[in-house]
Scaffold this active site. Sequence first.
Site, short mmCIF file in Angstrom:
data_model
loop_
_atom_site.label_atom_id
_atom_site.label_comp_id
_atom_site.label_asym_id
_atom_site.label_seq_id
_atom_site.Cartn_x
_atom_site.Cartn_y
_atom_site.Cartn_z
CE1 TYR A 1 8.87 0.04 5.38
CE2 TYR A 1 10.23 1.39 3.93
CZ TYR A 1 10.10 0.58 5.04
OH TYR A 1 11.20 0.29 5.81
CB SER B 1 2.60 -1.45 -0.69
OG SER B 1 3.96 -1.81 -0.55
CD GLN B 2 3.99 0.63 6.11
OE1 GLN B 2 5.08 0.55 6.65
NE2 GLN B 2 3.38 1.80 5.93
CG ASP C 1 5.13 -5.79 -6.77
OD1 ASP C 1 6.16 -5.15 -6.56
OD2 ASP C 1 4.09 -5.68 -6.07
CG HIS D 1 4.81 -2.08 -5.42
ND1 HIS D 1 4.38 -3.25 -4.82
CD2 HIS D 1 4.81 -1.13 -4.45
CE1 HIS D 1 4.14 -3.02 -3.55
NE2 HIS D 1 4.38 -1.75 -3.30
#
Length: 340
Positions: free
Chosen positions: A92, A186-187, A272, A301
């Site tokens: 992100y 992540s994203q 996370d 994360h």
Amino acid sequence: MPLTDLTLEQCLALRPELDEPADLDAFWEQTLLAARAAGGTTRHTRVDTGLTQVVTYDVAVPGFAGEPVRGWLHLPAGADGPLGCVVEFLGYGRGRGLAHEQVLWANAGYAHFIMDTRGQGWSTAGGDTPDTATLNGEVPGFLTRGLADPHDHYYRRVFTDAVRFTEAARAHPAVDPARVVVTGISQGGGISLAVAGLLPGLAGVMPDVPFLCDIRRGALIAGAPPYTEIAEYLRLHRDRTGTVFTTLSYVDAALLAARATAPSLFSIAMMDEVCPPSTCFAAYHRYGGPKDLRVYEFNGHEGGGGHHRREQLAWVQRLFHTPHLATAPDLATLHDLRPA
């Protein structure tokens, strides 16, 4: 750092009921048909990175509405014959970066496509991929762009870009189209799950600490952005909760993951606060193909970092050279996750 969510045992037992739109498949079929019909030409321009063992190209691929999506293609210098390929989607707020920055997969002997994410990151010598939609969110970030209608939502455009980018990778003469893996952190992990659900025939998918999974739960419990963008939006617009989560259900990667068939290697971090582990497990448990899992119990994360890259390198090597792995059983049991 304390646990941010459920325990590992609770997450392993978790089977959440998610609200799935009745027209989810039709929505994405029509979206992708329109993108393919928009046409456009893929371009590859060689760039000088100063590296001698990796050859790099500036890539432009027609994505959503035929709009050009930028990226990098790295190839091992002197490679002969079609290669196994890793297509990577980014986290992100991060663009594709500089051409020499991410060359791990090319150094391992694979073609490596890296997709720029529209509207994110910063300008490079080759330029970014702008988000051309006029709709903007009322909260900084990307999750609230186009919340009134799934046709307008930001991730409809991004997921379409990602499918088209992966199709372009499979069509490249240096790539073996039967050996293409998608991945991301992540994203990028959420995008890779969406692509796996929307594009048949992938060899594998490696989502790391994936975002955009069980989005409603993420908005309720995440302690840090980006999910908090949704909570902030709804704090201001108390009467739009139903509309917001209906729209977001069309881009929930946990729902799209159920349609995937390729073998997968997930990573999930139990501390996370950005992508709470229960949301990642929602996608893992719903995933439609063979699946394997690495859990990092004491990480946030950042997940498994270099340790997980080592796991991925070994997994891809086995996948590309051992065909029977495509029918491997679900290995995510408590016994498998913890050392003896």
